[in-house]
Motif scaffolding. Structure first.
Motif, PDB file in Angstrom:
ATOM      1  N   ILE A  64      18.002  12.696 -45.598  1.00 22.88           N
ATOM      2  CA  ILE A  64      18.903  11.845 -46.377  1.00 22.88           C
ATOM      3  C   ILE A  64      18.045  10.874 -47.201  1.00 22.88           C
ATOM      4  N   PRO A  65      18.031  11.001 -48.533  1.00 22.39           N
ATOM      5  CA  PRO A  65      17.154  10.159 -49.352  1.00 22.39           C
ATOM      6  C   PRO A  65      17.371   8.666 -49.144  1.00 22.39           C
ATOM      7  N   GLU A  66      18.616   8.248 -48.996  1.00 20.10           N
ATOM      8  CA  GLU A  66      18.886   6.826 -48.801  1.00 20.10           C
ATOM      9  C   GLU A  66      18.235   6.312 -47.516  1.00 20.10           C
ATOM     10  N   GLU A  67      18.240   7.140 -46.482  1.00 21.31           N
ATOM     11  CA  GLU A  67      17.592   6.755 -45.222  1.00 21.31           C
ATOM     12  C   GLU A  67      16.083   6.686 -45.396  1.00 21.31           C
ATOM     13  N   LEU A  68      15.530   7.593 -46.209  1.00 26.05           N
ATOM     14  CA  LEU A  68      14.090   7.551 -46.488  1.00 26.05           C
ATOM     15  C   LEU A  68      13.716   6.237 -47.163  1.00 26.05           C
ATOM     16  N   GLU A  69      14.475   5.861 -48.187  1.00 29.75           N
ATOM     17  CA  GLU A  69      14.126   4.636 -48.910  1.00 29.75           C
ATOM     18  C   GLU A  69      14.262   3.408 -48.005  1.00 29.75           C
ATOM     19  N   LEU A  70      15.282   3.377 -47.179  1.00 33.36           N
ATOM     20  CA  LEU A  70      15.418   2.262 -46.242  1.00 33.36           C
ATOM     21  C   LEU A  70      14.209   2.190 -45.300  1.00 33.36           C
ATOM     22  N   SER A  71      13.742   3.341 -44.851  1.00 31.11           N
ATOM     23  CA  SER A  71      12.585   3.388 -43.944  1.00 31.11           C
ATOM     24  C   SER A  71      11.322   2.921 -44.650  1.00 31.11           C
ATOM     25  N   VAL A  72      11.170   3.297 -45.920  1.00 35.80           N
ATOM     26  CA  VAL A  72       9.998   2.869 -46.692  1.00 35.80           C
ATOM     27  C   VAL A  72      10.003   1.356 -46.876  1.00 35.80           C
ATOM     28  N   GLU A  73      11.161   0.810 -47.225  1.00 33.25           N
ATOM     29  CA  GLU A  73      11.243  -0.639 -47.429  1.00 33.25           C
ATOM     30  C   GLU A  73      10.987  -1.403 -46.133  1.00 33.25           C
ATOM     31  N   LYS A  74      11.481  -0.877 -45.043  1.00 33.40           N
ATOM     32  CA  LYS A  74      11.236  -1.504 -43.742  1.00 33.40           C
ATOM     33  C   LYS A  74       9.749  -1.475 -43.406  1.00 33.40           C
TER      34      LYS A  74
END
Length: 338
Positions: A64-74
């Motif tokens: 899920i791309p949105e989950e990837l971006e959230l993980s990167v920001e975290k």
């Protein structure tokens, strides 16, 4: 692992001479359906498996791309460096294809190396009909592909490709003068031993070249189309056959995941105990297959599901509708005996 070590060298070239001690914690990302080799690479290369983030996947097993971006920001907020994203084309169990274009956009935004594990599904690139499923693969920094999987080349046949000219040599070269002289009479770029871990690696490219010479572009394309057509035939057939139940509602490659429910278990309340009993059916059916020497179909759990069959179709030998019917027939036969 090649993609991981190259991404690290590209961002921190001093690591080759100075080691890891002066670097910030480096984080890699992959889906929760990715191949286990990603975790093994984290350990072997010194990243640490705690620095591998397994990103949530959707109901079809796609990152899920949105989950990837959230993980990167975290990751960034915690003071760590997002280094590498592994996107998968044809996940090991469900055969899912991660959304490559969306993942590429995130990687560009945060300056992260994008690797594609196309070991299974990368073969679709040779199909004139199905290559569009790999849209976005051309945006990656590196890709791994195993023609010994869907394409059916003899084991082992593995390729690693990167868009970064000379980076593989700069990263991996040990410049052994007794082997890799730079003043040879031919183009020294063909000395791949100085770009890889194994100087004496098997000549995997020769196996692929021989197959390609024999089959040609059109032959490869028709073989792969047959794989997808056979998978689709099997998928559609079991959807309407009593006793079969799909694990996921759609297939993207040539992996069909399903349970077989024996007649004695049908029309019962599907309690926890019922599901526990069902998870024991696939291993029992496989045992009968193996003992009689008729079929070899794997089973495994994934996500919240217990054991189910994972039926994978490849190019060699070429399958027919009759073959698919035979598989269904034998599963029913064995399933009613357990």
């Amino acid at each position: 692992m090649y993609g991981m070590v190259m991404s690290r060298f590209q961002k921190y070239p001093e690591v080759k001479s100075q080691g890891l001690c002066g670097l910030p914690p480096l984080v890699c990302f992959t889906s929760d359906q990715a191949h286990y080799s990603i975790q093994k690479g984290m350990h072997w290369l010194g990243f640490g498996i705690d620095n591998l983030i397994k990103v949530k996947s959707d109901d079809l097993g796609r990152m899920i791309p949105e989950e990837l971006e959230l993980s990167v920001e975290k990751c960034i907020k915690s003071g760590k460096v997002p280094l590498f994203v592994n996107a998968t084309v044809g996940t090991t169990v469900l055969g899912a294809i991660d959304p490559l274009n969306e993942i590429s956009g995130i990687c560009k935004k945060y300056n992260i190396w994008m690797h594609v594990d196309g070991c299974f599904g990368g073969t679709l690139i040779l199909s004139k009909t199905h290559r569009q499923k790999l849209s976005g693969v051309e945006l990656s920094d590196s890709i791994a592909w195993n023609p010994h999987k869907m394409l059916g080349a003899p084991l082992q046949c593995s390729l690693f490709l990167t868009r970064h000219k000379n980076l593989m040599h700069e990263c991996n070269s040990a410049a052994a003068s007794y082997l890799f002289q730079q003043d040879k009479h031919y183009d020294v770029r063909y000395d791949t031993g100085d770009k890889s871990i194994q100087c004496g690696r098997k000549v995997d490219a020769f196996k692929l070249w021989v197959m390609w010479k024999a089959r040609g572009d059109d032959g490869f394309s028709s073989y792969i189309d047959n794989v997808i057509e056979s998978a689709r035939y099997f998928y559609e057939k079991i959807k309407s056959t009593p006793g079969f139940r799909l694990v996921i509602p759609e297939i993207e490659t040539a992996c069909i995941c399903f349970w077989y429910i024996p007649t004695k278990m049908r029309n019962q309340a599907e309690t926890d105990s019922w599901w526990s009993d069902l998870y024991k059916i696939a291993p029992k059916i496989k045992e009968k297959m193996v003992r009689e020497g008729t079929l070899m179909i794997g089973y495994q759990p994934v996500k919240n599901h217990g054991n189910f069959f994972r039926f994978v179709i490849t190019c060699h030998p070429q399958t027919t509708p009759e073959d698919m019917e035979y598989v269904i027939k034998k599963i029913i036969e064995y399933g009613e005996q357990v």
